[in-house]
Every structure is written in C-alpha cells, then in structure tokens.
Scaffold this motif. Structure first.
Motif, PDB file in Angstrom:
ATOM      1  N   ASP A 122       1.406  16.548   2.800  1.00 47.00           N
ATOM      2  CA  ASP A 122       2.048  17.776   3.292  1.00 47.00           C
ATOM      3  C   ASP A 122       3.454  17.483   3.829  1.00 47.00           C
ATOM      4  O   ASP A 122       3.839  17.958   4.893  1.00 47.00           O
ATOM      5  N   LYS A 123       4.163  16.622   3.088  1.00 42.99           N
ATOM      6  CA  LYS A 123       5.557  16.298   3.383  1.00 42.99           C
ATOM      7  C   LYS A 123       5.724  15.506   4.696  1.00 42.99           C
ATOM      8  O   LYS A 123       6.808  15.490   5.293  1.00 42.99           O
ATOM      9  N   LYS A 124       4.656  14.833   5.113  1.00 37.50           N
ATOM     10  CA  LYS A 124       4.708  14.023   6.323  1.00 37.50           C
ATOM     11  C   LYS A 124       4.144  12.634   6.041  1.00 37.50           C
ATOM     12  O   LYS A 124       3.257  12.475   5.201  1.00 37.50           O
ATOM     13  N   VAL A 125       4.653  11.640   6.759  1.00 41.62           N
ATOM     14  CA  VAL A 125       4.163  10.273   6.626  1.00 41.62           C
ATOM     15  C   VAL A 125       2.863  10.136   7.401  1.00 41.62           C
ATOM     16  O   VAL A 125       2.772  10.517   8.566  1.00 41.62           O
ATOM     17  N   VAL A 126       1.853   9.574   6.739  1.00 45.04           N
ATOM     18  CA  VAL A 126       0.556   9.331   7.366  1.00 45.04           C
ATOM     19  C   VAL A 126       0.191   7.865   7.142  1.00 45.04           C
ATOM     20  O   VAL A 126       0.206   7.387   5.998  1.00 45.04           O
ATOM     21  N   ILE A 127      -0.114   7.148   8.210  1.00 42.94           N
ATOM     22  CA  ILE A 127      -0.526   5.748   8.086  1.00 42.94           C
ATOM     23  C   ILE A 127      -1.990   5.710   7.680  1.00 42.94           C
ATOM     24  O   ILE A 127      -2.861   6.264   8.362  1.00 42.94           O
ATOM     25  N   ILE A 128      -2.279   5.053   6.556  1.00 42.31           N
ATOM     26  CA  ILE A 128      -3.659   4.969   6.081  1.00 42.31           C
ATOM     27  C   ILE A 128      -4.259   3.589   6.301  1.00 42.31           C
ATOM     28  O   ILE A 128      -5.471   3.418   6.207  1.00 42.31           O
ATOM     29  N   ASP A 129      -3.430   2.608   6.608  1.00 41.54           N
ATOM     30  CA  ASP A 129      -3.921   1.277   6.975  1.00 41.54           C
ATOM     31  C   ASP A 129      -2.904   0.676   7.942  1.00 41.54           C
ATOM     32  O   ASP A 129      -1.796   0.325   7.539  1.00 41.54           O
ATOM     33  N   PRO A 130      -3.246   0.589   9.222  1.00 41.29           N
ATOM     34  CA  PRO A 130      -2.261   0.167  10.228  1.00 41.29           C
ATOM     35  C   PRO A 130      -1.760  -1.249  10.011  1.00 41.29           C
ATOM     36  O   PRO A 130      -2.436  -2.090   9.406  1.00 41.29           O
ATOM     37  N   ALA A 131      -0.577  -1.502  10.526  1.00 41.62           N
ATOM     38  CA  ALA A 131      -0.029  -2.856  10.500  1.00 41.62           C
ATOM     39  C   ALA A 131      -0.886  -3.752  11.381  1.00 41.62           C
ATOM     40  O   ALA A 131      -1.327  -3.335  12.457  1.00 41.62           O
ATOM     41  N   PRO A 132      -1.164  -4.974  10.950  1.00 46.36           N
ATOM     42  CA  PRO A 132      -1.962  -5.888  11.778  1.00 46.36           C
ATOM     43  C   PRO A 132      -1.205  -6.297  13.025  1.00 46.36           C
ATOM     44  O   PRO A 132       0.022  -6.313  13.048  1.00 46.36           O
ATOM     45  N   MET A 190       2.360   3.944  -6.369  1.00 55.23           N
ATOM     46  CA  MET A 190       2.752   3.052  -5.281  1.00 55.23           C
ATOM     47  C   MET A 190       4.219   2.704  -5.430  1.00 55.23           C
ATOM     48  O   MET A 190       4.743   2.669  -6.549  1.00 55.23           O
ATOM     49  N   GLY A 191       4.873   2.418  -4.326  1.00 49.82           N
ATOM     50  CA  GLY A 191       6.297   2.098  -4.372  1.00 49.82           C
ATOM     51  C   GLY A 191       6.646   0.818  -3.652  1.00 49.82           C
ATOM     52  O   GLY A 191       6.095   0.512  -2.594  1.00 49.82           O
ATOM     53  N   LEU A 192       7.581   0.077  -4.222  1.00 51.50           N
ATOM     54  CA  LEU A 192       8.038  -1.174  -3.624  1.00 51.50           C
ATOM     55  C   LEU A 192       9.063  -0.930  -2.526  1.00 51.50           C
ATOM     56  O   LEU A 192       9.390  -1.832  -1.764  1.00 51.50           O
ATOM     57  N   THR A 193       9.577   0.291  -2.446  1.00 49.39           N
ATOM     58  CA  THR A 193      10.585   0.633  -1.441  1.00 49.39           C
ATOM     59  C   THR A 193      10.034   1.717  -0.510  1.00 49.39           C
ATOM     60  O   THR A 193       8.975   2.287  -0.758  1.00 49.39           O
ATOM     61  N   ARG A 194      10.777   1.977   0.555  1.00 52.14           N
ATOM     62  CA  ARG A 194      10.366   3.013   1.498  1.00 52.14           C
ATOM     63  C   ARG A 194      10.522   4.391   0.867  1.00 52.14           C
ATOM     64  O   ARG A 194      11.612   4.758   0.421  1.00 52.14           O
ATOM     65  N   TRP A 195       9.476   5.187   0.881  1.00 53.71           N
ATOM     66  CA  TRP A 195       9.526   6.531   0.312  1.00 53.71           C
ATOM     67  C   TRP A 195       9.815   7.588   1.372  1.00 53.71           C
ATOM     68  O   TRP A 195       9.806   8.784   1.072  1.00 53.71           O
ATOM     69  N   ASP A 196      10.045   7.143   2.592  1.00 50.47           N
ATOM     70  CA  ASP A 196      10.365   8.093   3.673  1.00 50.47           C
ATOM     71  C   ASP A 196      11.828   8.033   4.077  1.00 50.47           C
ATOM     72  O   ASP A 196      12.218   8.643   5.070  1.00 50.47           O
ATOM     73  N   GLY A 244       3.947  -8.249   9.069  1.00 54.17           N
ATOM     74  CA  GLY A 244       2.780  -7.390   9.152  1.00 54.17           C
ATOM     75  C   GLY A 244       3.187  -5.950   8.915  1.00 54.17           C
ATOM     76  O   GLY A 244       3.861  -5.352   9.754  1.00 54.17           O
ATOM     77  N   LEU A 245       2.804  -5.391   7.785  1.00 53.19           N
ATOM     78  CA  LEU A 245       3.227  -4.050   7.391  1.00 53.19           C
ATOM     79  C   LEU A 245       2.064  -3.065   7.415  1.00 53.19           C
ATOM     80  O   LEU A 245       0.908  -3.441   7.187  1.00 53.19           O
ATOM     81  N   ALA A 246       2.386  -1.827   7.670  1.00 52.66           N
ATOM     82  CA  ALA A 246       1.417  -0.745   7.554  1.00 52.66           C
ATOM     83  C   ALA A 246       1.488  -0.172   6.145  1.00 52.66           C
ATOM     84  O   ALA A 246       2.524  -0.230   5.486  1.00 52.66           O
ATOM     85  N   VAL A 247       0.381   0.380   5.674  1.00 52.91           N
ATOM     86  CA  VAL A 247       0.378   1.126   4.413  1.00 52.91           C
ATOM     87  C   VAL A 247       0.401   2.606   4.761  1.00 52.91           C
ATOM     88  O   VAL A 247      -0.400   3.086   5.568  1.00 52.91           O
ATOM     89  N   ALA A 248       1.345   3.313   4.166  1.00 52.60           N
ATOM     90  CA  ALA A 248       1.531   4.733   4.467  1.00 52.60           C
ATOM     91  C   ALA A 248       1.387   5.569   3.195  1.00 52.60           C
ATOM     92  O   ALA A 248       1.546   5.062   2.077  1.00 52.60           O
ATOM     93  N   THR A 249       1.096   6.834   3.394  1.00 51.68           N
ATOM     94  CA  THR A 249       1.116   7.793   2.303  1.00 51.68           C
ATOM     95  C   THR A 249       1.875   9.031   2.783  1.00 51.68           C
ATOM     96  O   THR A 249       2.265   9.113   3.951  1.00 51.68           O
ATOM     97  N   ILE A 250       2.081   9.980   1.878  1.00 50.32           N
ATOM     98  CA  ILE A 250       2.768  11.229   2.224  1.00 50.32           C
ATOM     99  C   ILE A 250       1.814  12.384   1.975  1.00 50.32           C
ATOM    100  O   ILE A 250       1.321  12.559   0.851  1.00 50.32           O
TER     101      ILE A 250
END
Length: 390
Positions: A372-382, A264-270, A364-370
C-alpha cells in the motif's frame, strides 16, 4: 524531480553504483595483524578524507555530510578521545594520494575515507608502506584488500541477504535480470555467487541493453526464460533512476504476475520516496539497514545541523564507531588489521557490521517489502552476527 516513466516516455539514465551505541562485541584479533601502535588513553589522530573542494555541488554536500556525521559520532563517544583532522580531496585520486601521505606525516593512525573508488585506492596505496589502514566510504569491492577496507553496502552483502531469505521462503528458483553495463554485470555476478553460496537454484540470466528500447526488446525473452526454467523469483539489478520503473511495469504485463513470481531488487526501492507509488514495486523485496537505528541517526543529525544527512553520511559515523570501540578497549594494537577484522563486529547507525580480512564488509540488513505504497519490514535486521541472514 524523479520521473515515473510510462512506455512512451524517455528512459532514465541510472546512477551506478539515544543513537546506536558504540559497541564492540568482542575484540579478538585474527590472523596476521598489521597496523600502527597507539598510546592507550591518549587522543588518537584520525584523518578524514572527503571530496571537499570539488567543483561538483553534489560532492560538496556529500563532503559536509560526512564531516558532520563524523563529528557527531565523536561527540557521542565516551571515554575515548579522537583527534579528527580533515583533508580535502576534491574528489580526485591524485589529491587523495597526496592527502593520505600528508595525513600520515602529520601523525594519523588511521584514515577514514575517501569516497570514490579511484581516490580510495590511490590513498591506500600511498600509505601501504607506512602501516596505516584505510576505511573508505566506497562500496566497490574490487579495490578492497591489503590496508584498504570498504565501508559501503556491497552488492554481495545485499544479494546474500535476499537470496537467503528467498530460499527460506520457498522462492529458490531465481532468475537474474540485469543491464548489459558494468554495474549490471557486477550485480549479476554478486547475485549468482549468492545463489551458489545459499544453495538456491539459478533459473537463468537475461541481460538487456541499457535503454528504454533495450528493456522493451528483452521483455519477451525474460518471460520465455522464466517459464522454461520455472523461475519463481526474479532478481533485478536495476535501480529506481534506471530501468526499475519500466521493468516492474512491463514484466507483469507480459504475464510474470507478482502473485506467483517474487520480484527482488539489489538496490533500495524506497529511494527516492516517490518510488513507493509505482504499482509494479508493490510486494517486491529489497534489503535496507535497520530502519529504527537509521531514523534515530537522521533525527539526531537534523537536530544538530538543521537538515538531513546524505544517504551515505552514516558511513562516517559507523567508521568512527568502529575506531572508537576499538580504541576504548585500551590496547596498543587497536587499529591493526587483526583488531579491525575481529569477527563479532561493531554497531553503528546503520546496524551491525564487520570488516573482513579481504577488505570487504558484512552488514546486518533488514528485508523489506512495499505494501500500500509503504515500506514494511518482513524480516528484521539481526542485532548480532550469527542471527537471521547469517
């Protein structure tokens, strides 16, 4: 251009620290309220303090982006008149101090900006006895409080969101890995506080000297501590211009497989986008503003000004969003601390947000993952406070 470093290359020195509608979900002032009175229905003088006039070309671009975003926000207001007045600070604390005094002398009812913590603190102190609130673009919570509110995304907010999500997904034995510098230590403290608040488990903390050799030297200790404490998640404070590329390469090589250990990262990984190419960040979690709302803002900005906004340019839009929503309610005390900190919050181009009585903010933040080299939202922002992540 961003460089993706292999072990033998030089270690990068990291840096520190329609559109969304103007919605006021509720306007119930809370606690002791201080601030100016306004005349409902009349134009509201708002001072915008930006690092215009700085010799740093980056500051000049940032200043223009903030000014453009604020003007774009005002153009989107309906039923509210904002008299925006621009005050250059050159990025300096002493200039910001004088600009804040001048702005209030010229009738400003609220100050939006400055950006940098020292300048924001100086501006707020300059007008504290004038009963005028300051909404700064800083994310430094150490300066927050009194008449000074920070609009920038904070480490505490991000840590809370990610730790809460991790706990709900059985990744609650969290180890913290941080640089032994000011930024890293602030990040570490934010994560540890979030672990405590979210009733997760702290599975150790490891600091490293902020250098390539420092990261390499700490790798074996990170692996040993993670094994001893049965960590199932590693929370990194580093960013993409610092140790993140090296850590996400070395730690899996040392045996901390992403298949069993959640990174997990405290900063933007994208940011920058080239980071998405790194093998080590695939599957990692990070938090980000609502991407659909932010994309709408960027598109609208580009159509109006012919280029993309600075990454924090949207904060000026959000500041005007809050001011506009409060003023639209038609109350004389619309810009007092009680009104600014009403609990249901506001909606801007970065999603929902609210200001707290201690001068910090919650977004209100979204949780994202990476993947196949693309950003995917795994838990949307409220869409409202009280939903996911809160």
């Amino acid at each position: 251009m961003f460089a993706f470093l292999k072990r033998a290359r030089k270690f990068l020195k990291g840096a520190t620290l329609g559109l969304a509608s103007f919605a006021l979900f509720a306007c119930e002032p809370t606690g002791l309220s201080t601030g100016p009175s306004i005349t409902p229905g009349a134009p509201v003088p708002v001072a915008l303090l930006i690092p215009k006039g700085s010799s740093d070309s980056g500051d000049a671009l940032l200043a223009q982006s903030l000014e453009n975003a604020a003007k774009l926000a005002i153009a989107d207001l309906q039923g509210v008149q904002i008299d925006l007045r621009i005050y250059p600070t050159a990025g300096r604390a002493d200039t910001a101090h004088g600009a804040a005094i001048q702005a209030v002398n010229e009738g400003a009812k609220i100050i939006l900006g400055p950006v940098f913590a020292e300048a924001a603190n100086s501006a707020a102190k300059a007008v504290a006895n004038r009963d005028v609130n300051v909404l700064a673009f800083s994310n430094n919570t150490n300066i927050a409080g009194g008449n000074l509110f920070v609009l920038g995304a904070t480490f505490d907010n991000t840590a809370d969101r990610l730790v809460g999500y991790a706990k709900r997904n059985a990744k609650d034995q969290i180890m913290v890995v941080h640089a032994d510098n000011a930024s890293g230590q602030i990040g570490r403290n934010a994560i540890l506080s979030a672990i405590s608040r979210q009733h997760a488990t702290a599975a150790g903390t490891i600091g490293y000297e902020f250098s390539q050799q420092g990261v390499i030297a700490a790798t074996s200790q990170i692996k040993l501590t993670a094994d001893q404490n049965q960590a199932n998640a590693i929370f990194l404070t580093s960013d993409t211009s610092g140790a993140l590329p090296l850590l996400t390469q070395l730690l899996p090589e040392a045996g901390l497989s992403p298949a069993t250990t959640q990174y997990m990262g405290l900063t933007r990984w994208d940011i920058p986008s080239q980071t998405l190419e790194l093998p080590g960040v695939q599957g990692g979690w990070f938090a980000m503003p609502d991407p659909s709302l932010n994309q709408q803002f960027q598109t609208r900005y580009a159509q109006t000004y012919g280029g993309l906004p600075h990454p924090i340019g949207g904060l000026a839009y959000d500041g005007i969003a809050a001011i506009g929503a409060l003023v639209k309610a038609g109350k004389r005390d619309a810009l007092t601390t009680g009104a600014l900190t009403q609990g249901a919050g506001f909606q801007g181009v970065n999603g929902i947000f609210r200001l707290r009585a201690d001068g910090t903010n919650e977004r209100g933040l979204a949780v994202a993952t990476i993947r196949d080299k693309k950003v995917v939202i795994i838990d949307p922002a409220p869409s409202r406070f009280g939903g996911a992540g809160f």
